[in-house]
Each structure stands twice: as structure tokens, then as C-alpha cells.
Scaffold this motif. Structure first.
Motif, PDB file in Angstrom:
ATOM      1  N   LEU A 148     -14.012  -7.328   4.747  1.00 62.27           N
ATOM      2  CA  LEU A 148     -12.769  -7.073   4.029  1.00 62.27           C
ATOM      3  C   LEU A 148     -12.834  -5.787   3.207  1.00 62.27           C
ATOM      4  O   LEU A 148     -11.804  -5.160   2.954  1.00 62.27           O
ATOM      5  CB  LEU A 148     -12.402  -8.264   3.143  1.00 62.27           C
ATOM      6  N   THR A 149     -14.017  -5.369   2.829  1.00 59.65           N
ATOM      7  CA  THR A 149     -14.172  -4.101   2.115  1.00 59.65           C
ATOM      8  C   THR A 149     -13.725  -2.954   3.018  1.00 59.65           C
ATOM      9  O   THR A 149     -13.000  -2.053   2.596  1.00 59.65           O
ATOM     10  CB  THR A 149     -15.631  -3.911   1.649  1.00 59.65           C
ATOM     11  N   SER A 150     -14.126  -3.005   4.279  1.00 58.99           N
ATOM     12  CA  SER A 150     -13.728  -1.971   5.233  1.00 58.99           C
ATOM     13  C   SER A 150     -12.216  -1.975   5.447  1.00 58.99           C
ATOM     14  O   SER A 150     -11.586  -0.908   5.450  1.00 58.99           O
ATOM     15  CB  SER A 150     -14.447  -2.196   6.572  1.00 58.99           C
ATOM     16  N   ILE A 151     -11.633  -3.160   5.600  1.00 55.27           N
ATOM     17  CA  ILE A 151     -10.179  -3.255   5.809  1.00 55.27           C
ATOM     18  C   ILE A 151      -9.446  -2.757   4.567  1.00 55.27           C
ATOM     19  O   ILE A 151      -8.474  -2.012   4.663  1.00 55.27           O
ATOM     20  CB  ILE A 151      -9.759  -4.699   6.164  1.00 55.27           C
ATOM     21  N   ALA A 152      -9.906  -3.139   3.388  1.00 52.98           N
ATOM     22  CA  ALA A 152      -9.269  -2.690   2.140  1.00 52.98           C
ATOM     23  C   ALA A 152      -9.351  -1.169   2.017  1.00 52.98           C
ATOM     24  O   ALA A 152      -8.404  -0.520   1.572  1.00 52.98           O
ATOM     25  CB  ALA A 152      -9.907  -3.364   0.930  1.00 52.98           C
ATOM     26  N   ASN A 153     -10.481  -0.588   2.433  1.00 54.16           N
ATOM     27  CA  ASN A 153     -10.623   0.871   2.397  1.00 54.16           C
ATOM     28  C   ASN A 153      -9.669   1.563   3.360  1.00 54.16           C
ATOM     29  O   ASN A 153      -9.237   2.680   3.109  1.00 54.16           O
ATOM     30  CB  ASN A 153     -12.059   1.285   2.739  1.00 54.16           C
ATOM     31  N   ARG A 154      -9.339   0.892   4.456  1.00 57.56           N
ATOM     32  CA  ARG A 154      -8.503   1.500   5.495  1.00 57.56           C
ATOM     33  C   ARG A 154      -7.012   1.189   5.317  1.00 57.56           C
ATOM     34  O   ARG A 154      -6.212   1.563   6.161  1.00 57.56           O
ATOM     35  CB  ARG A 154      -8.992   1.030   6.856  1.00 57.56           C
ATOM     36  N   THR A 155      -6.663   0.527   4.234  1.00 53.43           N
ATOM     37  CA  THR A 155      -5.251   0.176   4.008  1.00 53.43           C
ATOM     38  C   THR A 155      -4.689   0.834   2.751  1.00 53.43           C
ATOM     39  O   THR A 155      -3.774   0.304   2.120  1.00 53.43           O
ATOM     40  CB  THR A 155      -5.084  -1.361   3.935  1.00 53.43           C
ATOM     41  N   VAL A 156      -5.209   2.001   2.422  1.00 52.50           N
ATOM     42  CA  VAL A 156      -4.676   2.769   1.293  1.00 52.50           C
ATOM     43  C   VAL A 156      -3.195   3.036   1.578  1.00 52.50           C
ATOM     44  O   VAL A 156      -2.824   3.413   2.690  1.00 52.50           O
ATOM     45  CB  VAL A 156      -5.437   4.100   1.115  1.00 52.50           C
ATOM     46  N   GLY A 157      -2.350   2.813   0.577  1.00 55.38           N
ATOM     47  CA  GLY A 157      -0.916   3.038   0.744  1.00 55.38           C
ATOM     48  C   GLY A 157      -0.163   1.817   1.249  1.00 55.38           C
ATOM     49  O   GLY A 157       1.056   1.866   1.384  1.00 55.38           O
ATOM     50  N   PHE A 158      -0.864   0.720   1.517  1.00 55.01           N
ATOM     51  CA  PHE A 158      -0.204  -0.499   1.971  1.00 55.01           C
ATOM     52  C   PHE A 158       0.314  -1.277   0.766  1.00 55.01           C
ATOM     53  O   PHE A 158      -0.393  -1.456  -0.225  1.00 55.01           O
ATOM     54  CB  PHE A 158      -1.178  -1.395   2.741  1.00 55.01           C
ATOM     55  N   SER A 159       1.531  -1.754   0.870  1.00 55.57           N
ATOM     56  CA  SER A 159       2.111  -2.630  -0.148  1.00 55.57           C
ATOM     57  C   SER A 159       1.589  -4.044   0.088  1.00 55.57           C
ATOM     58  O   SER A 159       1.042  -4.345   1.159  1.00 55.57           O
ATOM     59  CB  SER A 159       3.635  -2.623  -0.025  1.00 55.57           C
ATOM     60  N   PRO A 160       1.765  -4.950  -0.879  1.00 54.03           N
ATOM     61  CA  PRO A 160       1.396  -6.351  -0.638  1.00 54.03           C
ATOM     62  C   PRO A 160       2.111  -6.924   0.592  1.00 54.03           C
ATOM     63  O   PRO A 160       1.510  -7.665   1.378  1.00 54.03           O
ATOM     64  CB  PRO A 160       1.822  -7.054  -1.927  1.00 54.03           C
TER      65      PRO A 160
END
Length: 181
Positions: free
Chosen positions: A120-132
């Protein structure tokens, strides 16, 4: 209500007339930029906007009725909507930071079993600019993909793998590119 659901000036008047009998009340207009998005308005949208402006002016005298408008594009809002007494208080809600994105992903994935491969750290890093909402969409796509792939635990709960999350991320990124935001 959403701006998409308001197609005539009569729709606007009807919402305000009905709500005045239900006070105290809050009217929330989502995607306000669709009604008041500047000069690119059709004549029917202009009529709807004018009726909204008239109704907003009437609300000033009614303290027990609150009107809230939301937009992802404040820069294109019609200036008349932003004048005192209308939508004159602005609250900016920023997009989630890394820690908040990771926390949201955990929350949205709580009903599923995560394969040990999931990072999930990798996914969170790759979702910069994503809204909830966009993160929730990502998880929803991942769950549908898991169902389509038959990825389940022995107890029947969905099993989300890193490969499924990456496929979902690719799908959401494609949607974002098509929609422009």
C-alpha cells in the motif's frame, strides 16, 4: 442535488420553494461550476444561473436556510455567484497527502483480504493528486477485478493482490487522463 439534475429555471425555483417550508435546512449543490462556469453557457444554462442568483438573493433574509455549493474548478466560477450574500465564504479542502492516501486505501480495502504481495505504500506513492473519491474508485475497480479473476479466500472474502491493484490503478489513471482531472 447536482447541477446536472437542474435543467430549467423552474427546477431551481422549485427546490428553493420546497425547502423554505422545511427550514431549518441546507441545500447542497454539487458541481456548481456546471451552472456557473463562466461565459461558455447555453441560453438555458444562463436562465438557470439567473434564477439561482435571484433565489440566492432571497435567502439572505432567511437565516435558517444554508446554501452550500461544491466545485472542483473554482477558477471558472461565474463572478456573480461569488458576490457577498451568495457563495461568498470559500472553504478549500486539499487533496490527501501520502499518509492520508495510505490510510484511506486501508479503510476502503478493510472488507477484503490483502495478499502478502500488496504494498500500500507503493500505491499511496503512485496516487499523488487522487481525491478520496478517486481512491475509492480505485479500490472498487480492484474489487471488481478480483471478482472477475475469481480471487477469493477460502472463507469467500475477496483476495486483493498487488497485480490486481496495479491493474486497477492503470484503469483509473486511464480514466483520469480521459476526463482531464
Amino acid at each position: 442535488l447536482t447541477a446536472k439534475s437542474i435543467s430549467t429555471s423552474r427546477d431551481v425555483a422549485s427546490v428553493f420553494e420546497t425547502t423554505r417550508f422545511m427550514v431549518p435546512a441546507i441545500i447542497i449543490i454539487e458541481d456548481l461550476d456546471m451552472l456557473g462556469g463562466g461565459d461558455r453557457q447555453s441560453s438555458s444554462r444562463r436562465e438557470v444561473l439567473n434564477e439561482l442568483l435571484n433565489q440566492l438573493d432571497g435567502v439572505q433574509r432567511q437565516a435558517d436556510l444554508l446554501i452550500v455549493g461544491t466545485t472542483n474548478k473554482p477558477e471558472i466560477m461565474e463572478k456573480a455567484l461569488l458576490r457577498p450574500g451568495r457563495f461568498d465564504t470559500h472553504i478549500f479542502v486539499d487533496l490527501p497527502d501520502f499518509a492520508e492516501r495510505r490510510q484511506l486505501l486501508e479503510r476502503f480495502l478493510a472488507s477484503s483480504v490483502l495478499d502478502p504481495s500488496v504494498d500500500l505504500t507503493s500505491i499511496a506513492n503512485r496516487t499523488v493528486g487522487f481525491s478520496p473519491a478517486r481512491l475509492k474508485e480505485l479500490v472498487g475497480i480492484a474489487k471488481r477485478l478480483a471478482m472477475a479473476h475469481g480471487s477469493r479466500q477460502s472463507d469467500g472474502r475477496l483476495l486483493i493482490t498487488m497485480a490486481i491493484l496495479e491493474e486497477a490503478l492503470s484503469a483509473v489513471t486511464s480514466l483520469v487522463n480521459e476526463e482531464g482531472y
